[in-house]
Write a protein that holds these residues in place. Structure first.
Motif, PDB file in Angstrom:
ATOM      1  N   UNK A 634      36.095  40.683  29.268  1.00 42.72           N
ATOM      2  CA  UNK A 634      37.088  39.877  28.548  1.00 42.72           C
ATOM      3  C   UNK A 634      37.443  38.605  29.316  1.00 42.72           C
ATOM      4  N   UNK A 635      37.623  38.715  30.645  1.00 38.98           N
ATOM      5  CA  UNK A 635      37.972  37.528  31.433  1.00 38.98           C
ATOM      6  C   UNK A 635      36.802  36.544  31.512  1.00 38.98           C
ATOM      7  N   UNK A 636      35.576  37.054  31.568  1.00 38.80           N
ATOM      8  CA  UNK A 636      34.409  36.152  31.559  1.00 38.80           C
ATOM      9  C   UNK A 636      34.337  35.375  30.242  1.00 38.80           C
ATOM     10  N   UNK A 637      34.660  36.050  29.162  1.00 38.93           N
ATOM     11  CA  UNK A 637      34.680  35.375  27.856  1.00 38.93           C
ATOM     12  C   UNK A 637      35.756  34.300  27.831  1.00 38.93           C
ATOM     13  N   UNK A 638      36.937  34.629  28.393  1.00 43.64           N
ATOM     14  CA  UNK A 638      38.038  33.672  28.427  1.00 43.64           C
ATOM     15  C   UNK A 638      37.677  32.463  29.281  1.00 43.64           C
ATOM     16  N   UNK A 639      37.009  32.688  30.399  1.00 46.33           N
ATOM     17  CA  UNK A 639      36.585  31.602  31.285  1.00 46.33           C
ATOM     18  C   UNK A 639      35.590  30.686  30.581  1.00 46.33           C
ATOM     19  N   UNK A 640      34.690  31.282  29.785  1.00 41.08           N
ATOM     20  CA  UNK A 640      33.693  30.458  29.085  1.00 41.08           C
ATOM     21  C   UNK A 640      34.342  29.580  28.022  1.00 41.08           C
ATOM     22  N   UNK A 641      35.460  30.063  27.433  1.00 44.76           N
ATOM     23  CA  UNK A 641      36.152  29.287  26.400  1.00 44.76           C
ATOM     24  C   UNK A 641      37.058  28.228  27.030  1.00 44.76           C
ATOM     25  N   UNK A 642      37.774  28.630  28.090  1.00 44.26           N
ATOM     26  CA  UNK A 642      38.717  27.725  28.760  1.00 44.26           C
ATOM     27  C   UNK A 642      38.392  27.671  30.251  1.00 44.26           C
ATOM     28  N   UNK A 643      37.386  26.920  30.639  1.00 42.61           N
ATOM     29  CA  UNK A 643      36.942  26.915  32.047  1.00 42.61           C
ATOM     30  C   UNK A 643      37.909  26.226  33.006  1.00 42.61           C
ATOM     31  N   UNK A 644      38.962  25.572  32.489  1.00 47.60           N
ATOM     32  CA  UNK A 644      39.892  24.865  33.372  1.00 47.60           C
ATOM     33  C   UNK A 644      41.208  25.611  33.569  1.00 47.60           C
ATOM     34  N   UNK A 645      41.259  26.900  33.189  1.00 50.34           N
ATOM     35  CA  UNK A 645      42.472  27.711  33.358  1.00 50.34           C
ATOM     36  C   UNK A 645      42.290  28.630  34.564  1.00 50.34           C
ATOM     37  N   UNK A 646      43.027  28.349  35.647  1.00 49.31           N
ATOM     38  CA  UNK A 646      42.846  29.092  36.903  1.00 49.31           C
ATOM     39  C   UNK A 646      43.184  30.576  36.754  1.00 49.31           C
ATOM     40  N   UNK A 648      42.624  32.751  34.492  1.00 46.45           N
ATOM     41  CA  UNK A 648      41.507  33.592  34.039  1.00 46.45           C
ATOM     42  C   UNK A 648      40.576  33.938  35.196  1.00 46.45           C
ATOM     43  N   UNK A 649      40.304  32.968  36.072  1.00 45.24           N
ATOM     44  CA  UNK A 649      39.450  33.227  37.236  1.00 45.24           C
ATOM     45  C   UNK A 649      40.109  34.226  38.187  1.00 45.24           C
ATOM     46  N   UNK A 650      41.428  34.093  38.362  1.00 43.66           N
ATOM     47  CA  UNK A 650      42.122  35.009  39.268  1.00 43.66           C
ATOM     48  C   UNK A 650      42.042  36.450  38.751  1.00 43.66           C
ATOM     49  N   UNK A 651      42.204  36.627  37.448  1.00 41.81           N
ATOM     50  CA  UNK A 651      42.104  37.985  36.898  1.00 41.81           C
ATOM     51  C   UNK A 651      40.658  38.466  36.867  1.00 41.81           C
ATOM     52  N   UNK A 652      39.714  37.532  36.747  1.00 39.13           N
ATOM     53  CA  UNK A 652      38.311  37.917  36.870  1.00 39.13           C
ATOM     54  C   UNK A 652      38.036  38.428  38.281  1.00 39.13           C
ATOM     55  N   UNK A 653      38.599  37.743  39.281  1.00 41.23           N
ATOM     56  CA  UNK A 653      38.442  38.189  40.681  1.00 41.23           C
ATOM     57  C   UNK A 653      39.036  39.579  40.870  1.00 41.23           C
ATOM     58  N   UNK A 654      40.211  39.817  40.285  1.00 43.35           N
ATOM     59  CA  UNK A 654      40.830  41.137  40.403  1.00 43.35           C
ATOM     60  C   UNK A 654      39.987  42.203  39.702  1.00 43.35           C
ATOM     61  N   UNK A 655      39.369  41.838  38.575  1.00 50.37           N
ATOM     62  CA  UNK A 655      38.521  42.797  37.848  1.00 50.37           C
ATOM     63  C   UNK A 655      37.313  43.185  38.687  1.00 50.37           C
ATOM     64  N   UNK A 656      36.696  42.183  39.333  1.00 48.37           N
ATOM     65  CA  UNK A 656      35.564  42.494  40.221  1.00 48.37           C
ATOM     66  C   UNK A 656      36.031  43.310  41.432  1.00 48.37           C
ATOM     67  N   UNK A 657      37.212  42.985  41.946  1.00 49.28           N
ATOM     68  CA  UNK A 657      37.742  43.742  43.087  1.00 49.28           C
ATOM     69  C   UNK A 657      37.965  45.196  42.699  1.00 49.28           C
ATOM     70  N   UNK A 658      38.424  45.396  41.470  1.00 47.07           N
ATOM     71  CA  UNK A 658      38.631  46.752  40.953  1.00 47.07           C
ATOM     72  C   UNK A 658      37.322  47.547  40.979  1.00 47.07           C
ATOM     73  N   UNK A 659      36.203  46.846  40.716  1.00 39.50           N
ATOM     74  CA  UNK A 659      34.876  47.490  40.743  1.00 39.50           C
ATOM     75  C   UNK A 659      34.267  47.496  42.142  1.00 39.50           C
ATOM     76  N   UNK A 660      35.027  46.977  43.117  1.00 38.90           N
ATOM     77  CA  UNK A 660      34.572  46.864  44.513  1.00 38.90           C
ATOM     78  C   UNK A 660      33.366  45.928  44.625  1.00 38.90           C
ATOM     79  N   UNK A 661      33.306  44.955  43.721  1.00 40.82           N
ATOM     80  CA  UNK A 661      32.234  43.938  43.726  1.00 40.82           C
ATOM     81  C   UNK A 661      32.780  42.713  44.457  1.00 40.82           C
TER      82      UNK A 661
END
Length: 736
Positions: A634-646, A648-661
């Motif tokens: 979902x966050x990757x989709x949001x980033x692709x639509x609005x690439x200038x909203x910080x 979304x990237x922060x929550x994408x980072x948290x999502x990857x952290x959740x997966x230990x990526x």
């Protein structure tokens, strides 16, 4: 890819918890962290002595496993005896270090050091049943150790454990001896369970008494009943297909609110403020060419009983006459309803030019819309048009003053400050009795940090309209910001004494007390707000904030839950979930985040939070992982639509952290940082990734940044994702 190795076996599981640790953290964080270190040393030494294995640290709790019930029980008894000896030689001025322990024996699955199965949940549920210095064990453990047990034991009977289908027979062991207080504790607990079992007939009896009481108690004793509050909803525009308010109907609503506010002992609230009053006014406006119809309905919220209603017809040129007639009729009905002397509010002194008034109302609509350059420019244009038709229309100049101030907030250009100040002063030159304008320029000066000027104008506005509680509270806040705390407090108390039935005074004083760190006094004031306006969203939110500052996250969650019951919204449910999460009530936390997600199905923030909460519920790691993956998508989709909203990237980072990526989490943070936006969401995400990366320097760096951004020490330490910060090597970062 290496296959995961699963092993099914019988284990005895131990859960422990420090008694009163949360309270101690709120009082003295450094001492609490030091005690946690001592506690872990003592427990680990006895767990290792009995060949037990540590599974994980969970804040101040420890989860361990043993091959036999006898070794687990021996470790538990040794731990309690060691802690008792530790407290005996400890300075008596310091709080004692006490623990509760739960033990259960059963089938589990071991995988990569983790333990899964219902037995884990049973052991975790047994621990809270124990008293301080006590050990609660299941029947399976008791059967193995009863013939060798030397410590006193007490049957606690069959217990129903939360989220456990089968009932478990439980015993209490207490090496220091089971005293009368322990027997009394379990007697009262059993009594409470019986009361709960018969709660429906008991509740019916209680309700009968309450109904009888309300029948005989005078109406003035009912909380909030005599406060004479009237909730005014926006008048609806019937010419609009959706029935929404437009600038014209909104202007009539504002005029009605303003005039009715002049009635003594009547308090007006805006329905949009989230405050439900006993009496509600609704209305509509219909304009066909030059013809105008205004309709209204006044009713009691309880049982939806209509008190009065009517329609007023006229031409658009008669708008001021129609408004005054409307207010006069409503005032008469309110006087009858509240048993007050009939009082007709004075007509509004605006302008004699209907076209100027029309443009003024359009300007107000744009001014109250979400602040953008476009909306503010339209407001400026409409106010200027109003002045073209009536150059002495003072409130149009006040509107320009407020609009230019908003332009300054958007652009930080000094030019707009000068324009804002010029138009407010011009308005006062045209009408030096306008309390609204004095308040407007006073608030602008206050927000500029020019407190002496702000106080000068706010005091003039107060002198003109001494019965305006909002003006009093604005002045008191300015005193506080200028460092005149005593004057601020005196004015708040004076406002409360003068307007004892107005929630605004108590609310303003509560805000003052909260920022003074007087949280209990602040909560007391917000409770008074709720007695006057029982469904006040602002008060409940601020009660929650004060409990959060007191580190009582569970109480904060309960207050927010009450707010959500009144006005359900994704943000309120989300904040409630955050408080339950910080209080360690993860299942409640998940429930609240689900409610938020139900209202906002595409909000990735709630999905990430659900994943975080499931990570800390035993046996739910796979569920957590599925939500982490959903959040990434979902966050990757949001980033692709609005690439200038910080964000979304922060929550994408948290999502990857959740997966230990870790690599992808760091990459998302770099993309967010490239947008040059630094906020709480970003700092928090950086800290989460730094903890995952075990980068001590980065951890310390972002902890300090969060604290500088007014993120409290206790909030950081309460977050289970930051449990590592309680270790001694990070103590220095929390030095105040």
């Amino acid at each position: 890819m290496v296959a995961e190795h699963n092993q099914h076996c019988e284990q005895t599981l131990m859960f422990t918890d420090i008694v009163g640790y949360s309270r101690l953290m709120g009082r003295n964080e450094a001492m609490a962290i030091e005690m946690l270190g001592e506690y872990r040393k003592i427990l680990l030494s006895h767990i290792e002595t009995q060949a037990g294995q540590l599974v994980e640290f969970i804040g101040d709790a420890i989860f361990a496993r043993f091959d036999s019930a006898s070794s687990a029980t021996a470790a538990a008894i040794a731990i309690q005896q060691h802690l008792q000896a530790f407290n005996d030689v400890r300075d008596k001025k310091l709080p004692p270090l006490q623990t509760r322990i739960g033990l259960h024996k059963g089938e589990v699955m071991l995988r990569d050091g983790a333990v899964f199965g219902d037995s884990v949940n049973i052991a975790a549920r047994l621990e809270p049943l124990a008293v301080a210095e006590g050990i609660c064990i299941s029947q399976a453990v008791y059967d193995e150790v009863r013939f060798t047990l030397s410590s006193p034991a007490k049957r606690l009977g069959v217990q129903a454990l939360k989220n456990i289908e089968q009932k478990i027979r439980v015993y209490l062991i207490k090496p220091s001896g089971i005293g009368w207080r322990d027997h009394l504790f379990y007697f009262l607990r059993g009594l409470n369970k019986k009361i709960h079992a018969y709660r429906y007939p008991l509740t019916a009896c209680l309700l009968a008494f309450i109904v009888a009481g309300f029948y005989f108690i005078p109406r003035w004793l009912v909380p909030g009943y005599t406060a004479n509050y009237v909730e005014i909803a926006d008048f609806q525009n019937l010419m609009n297909e959706k029935g929404d308010a437009d600038y014209f109907s909104a202007g009539i609503t504002a005029a009605v609110r303003s005039q009715l506010a002049d009635m003594r002992d009547v308090y007006i609230v805006d329905a949009k403020e989230g405050i439900h009053a006993p009496i509600r006014l609704e209305g509509s406006v219909q304009r066909l060419g030059d013809n105008l119809r205004i309709a209204y309905r006044l009713f009691r919220r309880k049982d939806n009983v209509q008190i009065a209603g009517g329609k007023l017809d006229g031409t658009y040129q008669d708008i001021f006459i129609l408004q005054d007639r409307l207010v006069g009729e409503i005032a008469r009905y309110l006087a009858d309803e509240f048993d007050l002397q009939n009082f007709r509010p004075a007509p509004l002194k605006l302008t004699n030019d209907v076209t100027a008034y029309d443009y003024y109302l359009q300007g107000l609509e744009y001014l109250e819309a979400p602040t953008t350059h476009e909306s503010v420019d339209y407001a400026v244009q409409r106010f200027n048009s109003a002045l073209v038709h009536d150059e002495k229309f003072s409130l149009a100049n006040t509107g320009l003053c407020e609009a230019y101030w908003k332009k300054y907030l958007l652009s930080n250009s000094v030019e707009w400050i000068n324009n804002s100040e010029r138009y407010c002063l011009l308005s006062l030159a045209q009408d030096n009795r306008s309390a609204k304008t004095y308040t407007a320029i006073g608030v602008i000066y206050r927000d500029m940090g020019r407190y002496d000027k702000a106080i000068e104008f706010l005091e003039k506005g107060q002198a003109i309209d001494p019965y305006n509680v909002n003006s009093s509270v604005a002045l008191a806040l300015t005193y506080s910001l200028s460092g005149k705390q005593k004057m601020a407090e005196n004015l708040y108390l004076e406002s409360i004494a003068r307007f004892p039935k107005s929630w605004v005074g108590y609310h303003g004083y509560g805000y003052f007390l909260m920022h003074q760190g007087r949280y209990d006094d602040a909560i007391d004031n917000y409770e008074k707000v709720l007695k006057i306006t029982p469904k006040n969203i602002y008060a409940l939110n601020n009660i929650a904030a004060n409990y959060m500052y007191k580190n009582n996250f569970s109480a904060a969650a309960d207050a927010l839950f009450d707010a959500a019951e009144i006005q359900p919204s994704g943000s309120i449910f989300g904040n409630t979930g955050n408080m339950y999460y910080l209080s360690g009530e993860y299942e409640k936390s998940v429930s609240m985040f689900y409610q938020a997600l139900r209202l906002e199905p595409m909000n990735y923030e709630w999905i990430v939070n659900i994943a975080d909460a499931y990570m800390h519920i035993a046996g739910e790691k796979d569920t957590a992982k599925s939500y982490c993956e959903r959040a990434v998508a979902l966050t990757k989709k949001e980033v692709s639509i609005k690439p200038d909203v910080a964000k979304s990237y922060y929550y994408l980072a948290r999502s990857y952290a959740c997966l230990r990526n870790l690599p992808d989490a760091k990459k998302a943070l770099m993309e967010a940082d490239a947008l040059n936006v630094e906020n709480i969401d970003g700092l928090y995400a950086h800290l989460r990734v730094a903890v995952l990366d075990e980068d001590e320097e980065s951890i310390k760096h972002y902890v300090k940044k969060l604290i500088n951004a007014e993120y409290s020490y206790s909030l950081i330490l309460a977050d289970p994702e930051f449990a590592v910060l309680k270790e001694k090597k990070f103590h220095d970062v929390f030095s105040r």
